[in-house]
Design a protein around this motif. Structure first.
Motif, mmCIF file in Angstrom:
data_model
loop_
_atom_site.group_PDB
_atom_site.id
_atom_site.type_symbol
_atom_site.label_atom_id
_atom_site.label_comp_id
_atom_site.label_asym_id
_atom_site.label_seq_id
_atom_site.Cartn_x
_atom_site.Cartn_y
_atom_site.Cartn_z
ATOM 1 N N ILE A 102 0.830 -1.209 0.000
ATOM 2 C CA ILE A 102 0.000 0.000 0.000
ATOM 3 C C ILE A 102 0.868 1.264 0.000
ATOM 4 C CG2 ILE A 102 -1.747 1.294 1.294
ATOM 5 C CD1 ILE A 102 -2.591 -1.468 2.500
ATOM 6 N N LYS A 103 1.961 1.218 0.742
ATOM 7 C CA LYS A 103 2.731 2.452 0.950
ATOM 8 C C LYS A 103 4.094 2.438 0.257
ATOM 9 C CE LYS A 103 0.281 3.384 5.194
ATOM 10 N NZ LYS A 103 0.259 3.633 6.608
ATOM 11 N N PHE A 104 4.208 1.704 -0.841
ATOM 12 C CA PHE A 104 5.510 1.545 -1.516
ATOM 13 C C PHE A 104 6.122 2.869 -1.962
ATOM 14 C CE2 PHE A 104 2.561 1.836 -4.961
ATOM 15 C CZ PHE A 104 3.267 2.393 -6.001
ATOM 16 N N ASP A 105 5.277 3.865 -2.246
ATOM 17 C CA ASP A 105 5.780 5.147 -2.740
ATOM 18 C C ASP A 105 5.712 6.242 -1.670
ATOM 19 O OD1 ASP A 105 3.075 5.343 -2.546
ATOM 20 O OD2 ASP A 105 2.749 6.228 -4.525
ATOM 21 N N ASN A 106 5.573 5.807 -0.428
ATOM 22 C CA ASN A 106 5.463 6.745 0.704
ATOM 23 C C ASN A 106 4.257 7.680 0.585
ATOM 24 O OD1 ASN A 106 7.808 5.734 1.942
ATOM 25 N ND2 ASN A 106 9.059 6.999 0.579
ATOM 26 N N ALA A 107 3.238 7.242 -0.111
ATOM 27 C CA ALA A 107 2.022 8.058 -0.248
ATOM 28 C C ALA A 107 1.440 8.347 1.135
ATOM 29 C CB ALA A 107 0.997 7.299 -1.088
ATOM 30 N N THR A 108 0.787 9.493 1.252
ATOM 31 C CA THR A 108 0.090 9.783 2.515
ATOM 32 C C THR A 108 -1.404 9.622 2.264
ATOM 33 O OG1 THR A 108 0.116 12.115 1.958
ATOM 34 C CG2 THR A 108 1.830 11.347 3.478
ATOM 35 N N PHE A 109 -2.105 9.275 3.303
ATOM 36 C CA PHE A 109 -3.540 8.992 3.173
ATOM 37 C C PHE A 109 -4.346 9.880 4.117
ATOM 38 C CE2 PHE A 109 -1.276 5.317 1.664
ATOM 39 C CZ PHE A 109 -1.991 4.932 0.541
ATOM 40 N N THR A 110 -5.573 10.155 3.743
ATOM 41 C CA THR A 110 -6.438 11.029 4.564
ATOM 42 C C THR A 110 -7.010 10.290 5.762
ATOM 43 O OG1 THR A 110 -8.305 10.424 3.168
ATOM 44 C CG2 THR A 110 -7.142 12.480 2.607
#
Ligand SMILES: [Zn+2]
Ligand SMILES: [Zn+2]
Length: 296
Positions: A102-110
């Motif tokens: 889910i977080k492979f690209d260091n995305a941030t989530f709301t």
């Protein structure tokens, strides 16, 4: 009422007609997702499901065709500005793999994504339902899921009226199991009917197994993988999958009401052969198609 929407029915790779594994279950305003193959979120849109209602995701095992879709779905939920936490259940020991996916690209989530490891038994209870996990037999750790609606008692209106049961007597009867009404004793069991909660069992990928028979006992619907037809029994065994006849035997032994077959090998342009094998063992067998909806 419980509504099932089959989101994908192909094993390993998608085809023009079939997406990868996924099943949505709607119950009392809740939306639960079982498996999340690539493209599952688009299937949810296509078949009219409101993804903001999603309460939890239950992953059977970490083979790509069952889990890759969580990466995209998690991002879309963030674009929709979800704030409620989302729990994703995965077989224990694979929590970090799921987080990495889910977080492979260091995305941030709301919203907060909570990944929990499943070891079988009760994993989620709510108002009027319970979800349990049980071990399957596959080439990697794999859990099937049981959705069980709570059993319920109903007061029989006419009978209660005849006996003069009213007002707070209902609560008293529920608590005390019997009450005195004039010279008579009214017993709870004489003025109620019992309704068994519905049961849905989701089992993929797996060899036929005793634990599935036990988990599916008396189920209203059993969704069982059926990767191959019976002529390919040897390959099914080698690859730790089931043939349609084997799935039907599980359904028969578990005395389920209805068997839905899915997770078909891409080699089948026509799945009627699989249905024939299954029906010869268990007549209440059906083939799943993407978008199929079942009200229970
Ligand atoms: Zn699979
Ligand atoms: Zn698999």
């Amino acid at each position: 009422m419980i509504k099932l929407t089959i989101l994908g029915t192909s094993g390993s790779a998608p085809t023009k007609e079939r997406n990868l594994s996924g099943m949505a279950l709607q119950f009392d305003g809740n939306l639960f997702l079982f498996d999340c193959g690539e493209g599952t979120q688009r299937q949810m849109f296509k078949y009219g499901l409101n993804i903001s209602k999603l309460k939890a995701i239950f992953i059977t095992h970490m083979h790509g065709d069952h889990v890759i879709g969580i990466a995209g779905l998690a991002r879309t939920l963030s674009l929709y500005k979800r704030t409620a936490p989302l729990t994703i259940f995965v077989p224990h020991g694979f929590e970090e793999n799921a987080k990495m996916l889910i977080k492979f690209d260091n995305a941030t989530f709301t919203y907060e994504i909570i990944v929990k490891g499943v070891k079988g038994g009760n994993i989620l209870s709510g108002d009027g339902f319970e979800i349990r996990a049980f071990a399957l037999r596959h080439s990697v750790m794999d859990y099937g899921y049981i959705f069980k609606e709570s059993d319920k008692w109903h007061f029989m209106k006419q009978k209660c009226k005849e006996l003069g049961v009213k007002g707070d007597m209902f609560k008293k009867l529920e608590k005390m199991k019997q009450i005195a009404l004039g010279k008579k004793t009214v017993r709870f069991k004489d003025v109620t009917t019992f309704e068994l909660g519905k049961k849905i069992v989701y089992a993929t990928d797996t060899r036929p197994s005793k634990s599935t028979v036990k988990a599916a006992e008396g189920a209203d619907v059993l969704l069982h993988e059926s990767t191959y037809d019976d002529a390919m029994a040897k390959l099914a065994k080698e690859r730790m999958h089931s043939t349609s006849g084997e799935a039907a035997k599980v359904a028969k032994d578990a005395k389920v009401k209805k068997l839905i077959l899915f997770h078909f090998s891409t080699r089948y342009k026509n799945t009627e052969e699989l249905l024939k094998d299954a029906k010869s063992v268990f007549p209440e067998s059906y083939l799943a198609n993407d978008g199929m909806q079942i009200d229970i």
